[in-house]
Motif scaffolding. Structure first.
Motif, PDB file in Angstrom:
ATOM      1  N   TYR A 167       0.835  -1.202   0.000  1.00  0.00           N
ATOM      2  CA  TYR A 167       0.000   0.000   0.000  1.00  0.00           C
ATOM      3  C   TYR A 167       0.866   1.247   0.000  1.00  0.00           C
ATOM      4  CZ  TYR A 167      -3.970   3.007   0.991  1.00  0.00           C
ATOM      5  OH  TYR A 167      -4.940   3.980   0.912  1.00  0.00           O
ATOM      6  N   LEU A 168       0.911   1.915  -1.167  1.00  0.00           N
ATOM      7  CA  LEU A 168       1.700   3.131  -1.337  1.00  0.00           C
ATOM      8  C   LEU A 168       0.796   4.335  -1.569  1.00  0.00           C
ATOM      9  CD1 LEU A 168       4.535   1.782  -3.687  1.00  0.00           C
ATOM     10  CD2 LEU A 168       4.506   1.867  -1.198  1.00  0.00           C
ATOM     11  N   ASP A 169      -0.351   4.347  -0.898  1.00  0.00           N
ATOM     12  CA  ASP A 169      -1.305   5.436  -1.078  1.00  0.00           C
ATOM     13  C   ASP A 169      -1.738   6.039   0.250  1.00  0.00           C
ATOM     14  OD1 ASP A 169      -2.627   7.177  -2.690  1.00  0.00           O
ATOM     15  OD2 ASP A 169      -4.235   5.817  -3.282  1.00  0.00           O
ATOM     16  N   GLY A 170      -0.906   5.889   1.265  1.00  0.00           N
ATOM     17  CA  GLY A 170      -1.234   6.457   2.571  1.00  0.00           C
ATOM     18  C   GLY A 170      -1.194   7.964   2.593  1.00  0.00           C
ATOM     19  N   ASN A 171      -0.629   8.583   1.559  1.00  0.00           N
ATOM     20  CA  ASN A 171      -0.663  10.033   1.453  1.00  0.00           C
ATOM     21  C   ASN A 171      -1.971  10.520   0.838  1.00  0.00           C
ATOM     22  OD1 ASN A 171       0.119   8.799  -0.952  1.00  0.00           O
ATOM     23  ND2 ASN A 171       1.211  10.593  -1.694  1.00  0.00           N
ATOM     24  N   SER A 172      -2.866   9.584   0.535  1.00  0.00           N
ATOM     25  CA  SER A 172      -4.207   9.923   0.059  1.00  0.00           C
ATOM     26  C   SER A 172      -5.264   9.439   1.052  1.00  0.00           C
ATOM     27  CB  SER A 172      -4.447   9.309  -1.316  1.00  0.00           C
ATOM     28  OG  SER A 172      -5.594   9.830  -1.914  1.00  0.00           O
ATOM     29  N   LEU A 173      -5.098   8.213   1.526  1.00  0.00           N
ATOM     30  CA  LEU A 173      -5.954   7.666   2.580  1.00  0.00           C
ATOM     31  C   LEU A 173      -5.139   6.677   3.384  1.00  0.00           C
ATOM     32  CD1 LEU A 173      -8.698   7.241   3.996  1.00  0.00           C
ATOM     33  CD2 LEU A 173      -9.145   5.412   2.338  1.00  0.00           C
ATOM     34  N   GLY A 174      -4.907   6.982   4.639  1.00  0.00           N
ATOM     35  CA  GLY A 174      -4.174   6.073   5.506  1.00  0.00           C
ATOM     36  C   GLY A 174      -4.963   4.808   5.775  1.00  0.00           C
ATOM     37  N   PRO A 175      -4.289   3.664   5.961  1.00  0.00           N
ATOM     38  CA  PRO A 175      -4.987   2.409   6.233  1.00  0.00           C
ATOM     39  C   PRO A 175      -5.522   2.338   7.661  1.00  0.00           C
ATOM     40  CG  PRO A 175      -2.628   2.070   6.341  1.00  0.00           C
ATOM     41  CD  PRO A 175      -2.827   3.494   5.916  1.00  0.00           C
ATOM     42  N   MET A 176      -6.394   1.378   7.875  1.00  0.00           N
ATOM     43  CA  MET A 176      -7.016   1.229   9.186  1.00  0.00           C
ATOM     44  C   MET A 176      -6.127   0.434  10.134  1.00  0.00           C
ATOM     45  SD  MET A 176     -10.792  -0.330  10.094  1.00  0.00           S
ATOM     46  CE  MET A 176     -10.392  -1.953   9.458  1.00  0.00           C
ATOM     47  N   GLN A 177      -6.179   0.816  11.392  1.00  0.00           N
ATOM     48  CA  GLN A 177      -5.526   0.046  12.441  1.00  0.00           C
ATOM     49  C   GLN A 177      -6.565  -0.852  13.119  1.00  0.00           C
ATOM     50  OE1 GLN A 177      -3.232   2.559  15.167  1.00  0.00           O
ATOM     51  NE2 GLN A 177      -3.184   4.115  13.573  1.00  0.00           N
ATOM     52  N   GLY A 178      -6.102  -2.013  13.576  1.00  0.00           N
ATOM     53  CA  GLY A 178      -6.995  -2.905  14.290  1.00  0.00           C
ATOM     54  C   GLY A 178      -7.576  -2.260  15.533  1.00  0.00           C
ATOM     55  N   ALA A 179      -6.758  -1.490  16.235  1.00  0.00           N
ATOM     56  CA  ALA A 179      -7.232  -0.818  17.451  1.00  0.00           C
ATOM     57  C   ALA A 179      -8.330   0.182  17.127  1.00  0.00           C
ATOM     58  CB  ALA A 179      -6.065  -0.117  18.141  1.00  0.00           C
ATOM     59  N   THR A 180      -8.236   0.826  15.975  1.00  0.00           N
ATOM     60  CA  THR A 180      -9.254   1.785  15.569  1.00  0.00           C
ATOM     61  C   THR A 180     -10.570   1.072  15.277  1.00  0.00           C
ATOM     62  OG1 THR A 180      -7.585   3.274  14.648  1.00  0.00           O
ATOM     63  CG2 THR A 180      -9.848   3.538  13.860  1.00  0.00           C
ATOM     64  N   ARG A 181     -10.498  -0.022  14.551  1.00  0.00           N
ATOM     65  CA  ARG A 181     -11.717  -0.789  14.262  1.00  0.00           C
ATOM     66  C   ARG A 181     -12.413  -1.213  15.543  1.00  0.00           C
ATOM     67  NH1 ARG A 181     -12.241  -5.956  14.362  1.00  0.00           N
ATOM     68  NH2 ARG A 181      -9.998  -6.358  14.155  1.00  0.00           N
ATOM     69  N   ARG A 182     -11.614  -1.713  16.508  1.00  0.00           N
ATOM     70  CA  ARG A 182     -12.210  -2.184  17.771  1.00  0.00           C
ATOM     71  C   ARG A 182     -12.776  -1.017  18.582  1.00  0.00           C
ATOM     72  NH1 ARG A 182      -7.578  -5.387  17.146  1.00  0.00           N
ATOM     73  NH2 ARG A 182      -6.322  -4.014  18.469  1.00  0.00           N
ATOM     74  N   HIS A 183     -12.067   0.106  18.583  1.00  0.00           N
ATOM     75  CA  HIS A 183     -12.539   1.248  19.379  1.00  0.00           C
ATOM     76  C   HIS A 183     -13.833   1.816  18.813  1.00  0.00           C
ATOM     77  CE1 HIS A 183     -12.484   4.731  21.946  1.00  0.00           C
ATOM     78  NE2 HIS A 183     -12.423   5.551  20.902  1.00  0.00           N
ATOM     79  N   VAL A 184     -13.894   1.975  17.495  1.00  0.00           N
ATOM     80  CA  VAL A 184     -15.115   2.508  16.897  1.00  0.00           C
ATOM     81  C   VAL A 184     -16.278   1.551  17.137  1.00  0.00           C
ATOM     82  CG1 VAL A 184     -16.228   3.151  14.727  1.00  0.00           C
ATOM     83  CG2 VAL A 184     -13.884   3.896  15.190  1.00  0.00           C
ATOM     84  N   ALA A 185     -16.024   0.257  17.060  1.00  0.00           N
ATOM     85  CA  ALA A 185     -17.092  -0.719  17.339  1.00  0.00           C
ATOM     86  C   ALA A 185     -17.603  -0.553  18.764  1.00  0.00           C
ATOM     87  CB  ALA A 185     -16.575  -2.136  17.114  1.00  0.00           C
ATOM     88  N   ASP A 186     -16.702  -0.293  19.699  1.00  0.00           N
ATOM     89  CA  ASP A 186     -17.110  -0.094  21.090  1.00  0.00           C
ATOM     90  C   ASP A 186     -17.916   1.187  21.251  1.00  0.00           C
ATOM     91  OD1 ASP A 186     -16.806  -0.692  24.099  1.00  0.00           O
ATOM     92  OD2 ASP A 186     -16.010   1.354  23.929  1.00  0.00           O
ATOM     93  N   VAL A 187     -17.477   2.245  20.574  1.00  0.00           N
ATOM     94  CA  VAL A 187     -18.216   3.508  20.661  1.00  0.00           C
ATOM     95  C   VAL A 187     -19.631   3.329  20.105  1.00  0.00           C
ATOM     96  CG1 VAL A 187     -18.324   5.888  19.805  1.00  0.00           C
ATOM     97  CG2 VAL A 187     -16.149   4.948  20.585  1.00  0.00           C
ATOM     98  N   VAL A 188     -19.758   2.595  19.003  1.00  0.00           N
ATOM     99  CA  VAL A 188     -21.073   2.377  18.406  1.00  0.00           C
ATOM    100  C   VAL A 188     -21.952   1.517  19.307  1.00  0.00           C
ATOM    101  CG1 VAL A 188     -22.305   1.271  16.496  1.00  0.00           C
ATOM    102  CG2 VAL A 188     -20.302   2.702  16.033  1.00  0.00           C
ATOM    103  N   SER A 189     -21.423   0.390  19.752  1.00  0.00           N
ATOM    104  CA  SER A 189     -22.269  -0.565  20.475  1.00  0.00           C
ATOM    105  C   SER A 189     -22.492  -0.188  21.936  1.00  0.00           C
ATOM    106  CB  SER A 189     -21.653  -1.963  20.392  1.00  0.00           C
ATOM    107  OG  SER A 189     -20.391  -1.992  21.036  1.00  0.00           O
ATOM    108  N   GLN A 190     -21.463   0.327  22.577  1.00  0.00           N
ATOM    109  CA  GLN A 190     -21.578   0.617  24.004  1.00  0.00           C
ATOM    110  C   GLN A 190     -21.896   2.088  24.282  1.00  0.00           C
ATOM    111  OE1 GLN A 190     -21.553  -1.797  26.362  1.00  0.00           O
ATOM    112  NE2 GLN A 190     -21.428  -3.200  24.616  1.00  0.00           N
ATOM    113  N   GLN A 191     -21.024   2.960  23.815  1.00  0.00           N
ATOM    114  CA  GLN A 191     -21.199   4.369  24.166  1.00  0.00           C
ATOM    115  C   GLN A 191     -22.475   4.962  23.550  1.00  0.00           C
ATOM    116  OE1 GLN A 191     -17.639   6.757  23.705  1.00  0.00           O
ATOM    117  NE2 GLN A 191     -16.318   5.044  24.268  1.00  0.00           N
TER     118      GLN A 191
END
Length: 408
Positions: free
Chosen positions: A30-54
């Protein structure tokens, strides 16, 4: 440089432990992080927690119980450390374009006797469009004056109110001398606005040391905050008290929850805010920024320079049809490498078909982001060799690769 050489560099790589934090598909370089950075596993898990719990369980209570109300300020503190500014000078909100509109209007108001916005002729289009739109709205004799990069210094005169520039050019990767151009602007009585879209998170930025007046930047490129992630705006401390930004929404009010009719701006950088914070996208950006905790930005930049050297050393000798347009001098470029090629769009599509993702910028630029947090030296070496194959075997020369998608 041989594969053994780059593998030896990877064994000594300080950032190798961070690679696994990113969820990049198997087999993809992936050589396009200067256009859209890739996702981190921690980010996926955190957003899932914000959606389901918070949100799901906490509902509206989470503005207080999970401190949603201060999430923009928390994130601003993380960004302040990346761009070299004091606490309380960054607001995280809106998009880069909207923040640019706000700070440009404020800067023009602070220089009422001047009517020229000076910018680079090949600046990112949205920056020029925002300036044009504001000029049309004000209808007060303002002018957007654009000049070639090498003419900027001589173009600063007593007509110029604001010098509006992007530190790293989105096409070529050329990096401007922020400190020197800011010094020249101030010597001419003008204020400065710097766009950090290709700077923040890519290398060490020192806005305060350069005496910059205003800056804007996005959260979805090198900061990896996700598509359309919230942006940020910087205002130098001396300008905050008298800052007049034109979009006076309730979250920029001194007491938003008193619900008074008359607008009174917050006494702090919070006056840059407008509407209700987008908590889900803020949560993604908040989590993504954690990876920079403890990262030595000088070491990060040193690795980016090695990645550039590897890519260029493989491609330049083997592909004479590709014109390297990114400066060779490290202090004159950002964290990307770009080539001019008449069939650039088809070339990038052929690379993507080989699982090497770069991007195209009209009319003829093949652009590759060199992001050290998740790219290994061997990744870049392999990608360069794939590009050589695409060019040598004319893999790009297929009708399907010339059909433009909506997003390029």
């Amino acid at each position: 440089m041989t594969r053994a050489d780059v593998q030896a560099l990877d064994r000594e790589d300080l950032f190798a432990p961070l690679r696994n934090a990113f969820e990049i598909p198997e087999g993809v370089i992936y050589l396009d992080g200067n256009s859209l950075g890739p996702m981190q596993g921690a980010t996926r898990r955190h957003v899932a927690d914000v959606v389901s719990q918070q949100w799901g369980e906490g509902l509206i209570r989470s503005w207080n119980t999970h401190d949603w109300i201060d999430l923009p300020t928390k994130i601003a503190g993380k960004i302040e450390g990346l761009i070299g500014v004091p606490k309380g000078t960054v607001a995280v909100c809106d998009s880069t374009s909207i923040n640019l509109f706000k700070v440009l209007a404020a800067a023009l108001h602070a220089r009422p006797s001047r009517r020229v916005i000076l910018s680079e002729r090949n600046n990112f289009p949205t920056d020029l469009h925002i300036a044009q739109g504001l000029i049309d709205l004000l209808a007060d004799g303002y002018e957007l004056r654009t000049v070639a990069t090498d003419e900027l210094a001589d173009a600063i005169n007593d007509e110029v109110a604001v010098v509006l520039l992007t530190e790293v050019n989105y096409r070529t990767g050329r990096r401007l001398d922020m400190a020197e151009l800011t010094r020249l602007a101030h010597a001419g009585g003008a204020l400065t606005i710097w766009d950090l879209a290709h700077s923040a998170g890519a290398f060490k930025v020192e806005l305060a040391a350069a005496n910059v007046d205003f800056a804007v930047g996005c959260g979805y490129k090198f900061l990896n905050g996700g598509p359309g992630a919230p942006a940020f705006a910087y205002v130098a401390p001396q300008h905050i008290k008298d800052l007049r930004q034109p979009i006076t929404g309730w979250f920029g009010h001194a007491t938003p929850f008193n619900f008074v009719d008359d607008y009174a701006p917050a006494p702090s950088i919070e006056r840059m805010r407008v509407g209700t914070p987008p908590i889900l996208s803020l949560a993604a950006l908040d989590s993504a920024l954690d990876i920079f905790d403890g990262v030595d930005m000088l070491a990060l930049r040193a690795k980016a320079d090695r990645l550039f050297e590897i890519f260029s050393s493989v491609v330049v000798p083997e592909c004479p049809e590709l014109e390297l347009v990114t400066p060779l001098a490290p202090n004159q470029r950002g964290s990307q490498i770009a080539f001019r090629f008449e069939e650039a769009y088809a070339g990038v599509q052929a690379l993507i078909a080989q699982n090497v993702i770069g991007d195209f910028r009209t009319p003829d630029i093949m652009r590759f982001g060199l992001t050290p947090l998740y790219l290994s030296h061997e990744d870049v070496w392999q990608a360069a060799h794939v590009l050589v194959k695409v060019m040598r075997d004319r893999l790009w020369d297929q009708p399907a690769y010339r059909v433009r998608a909506k997003v390029v």
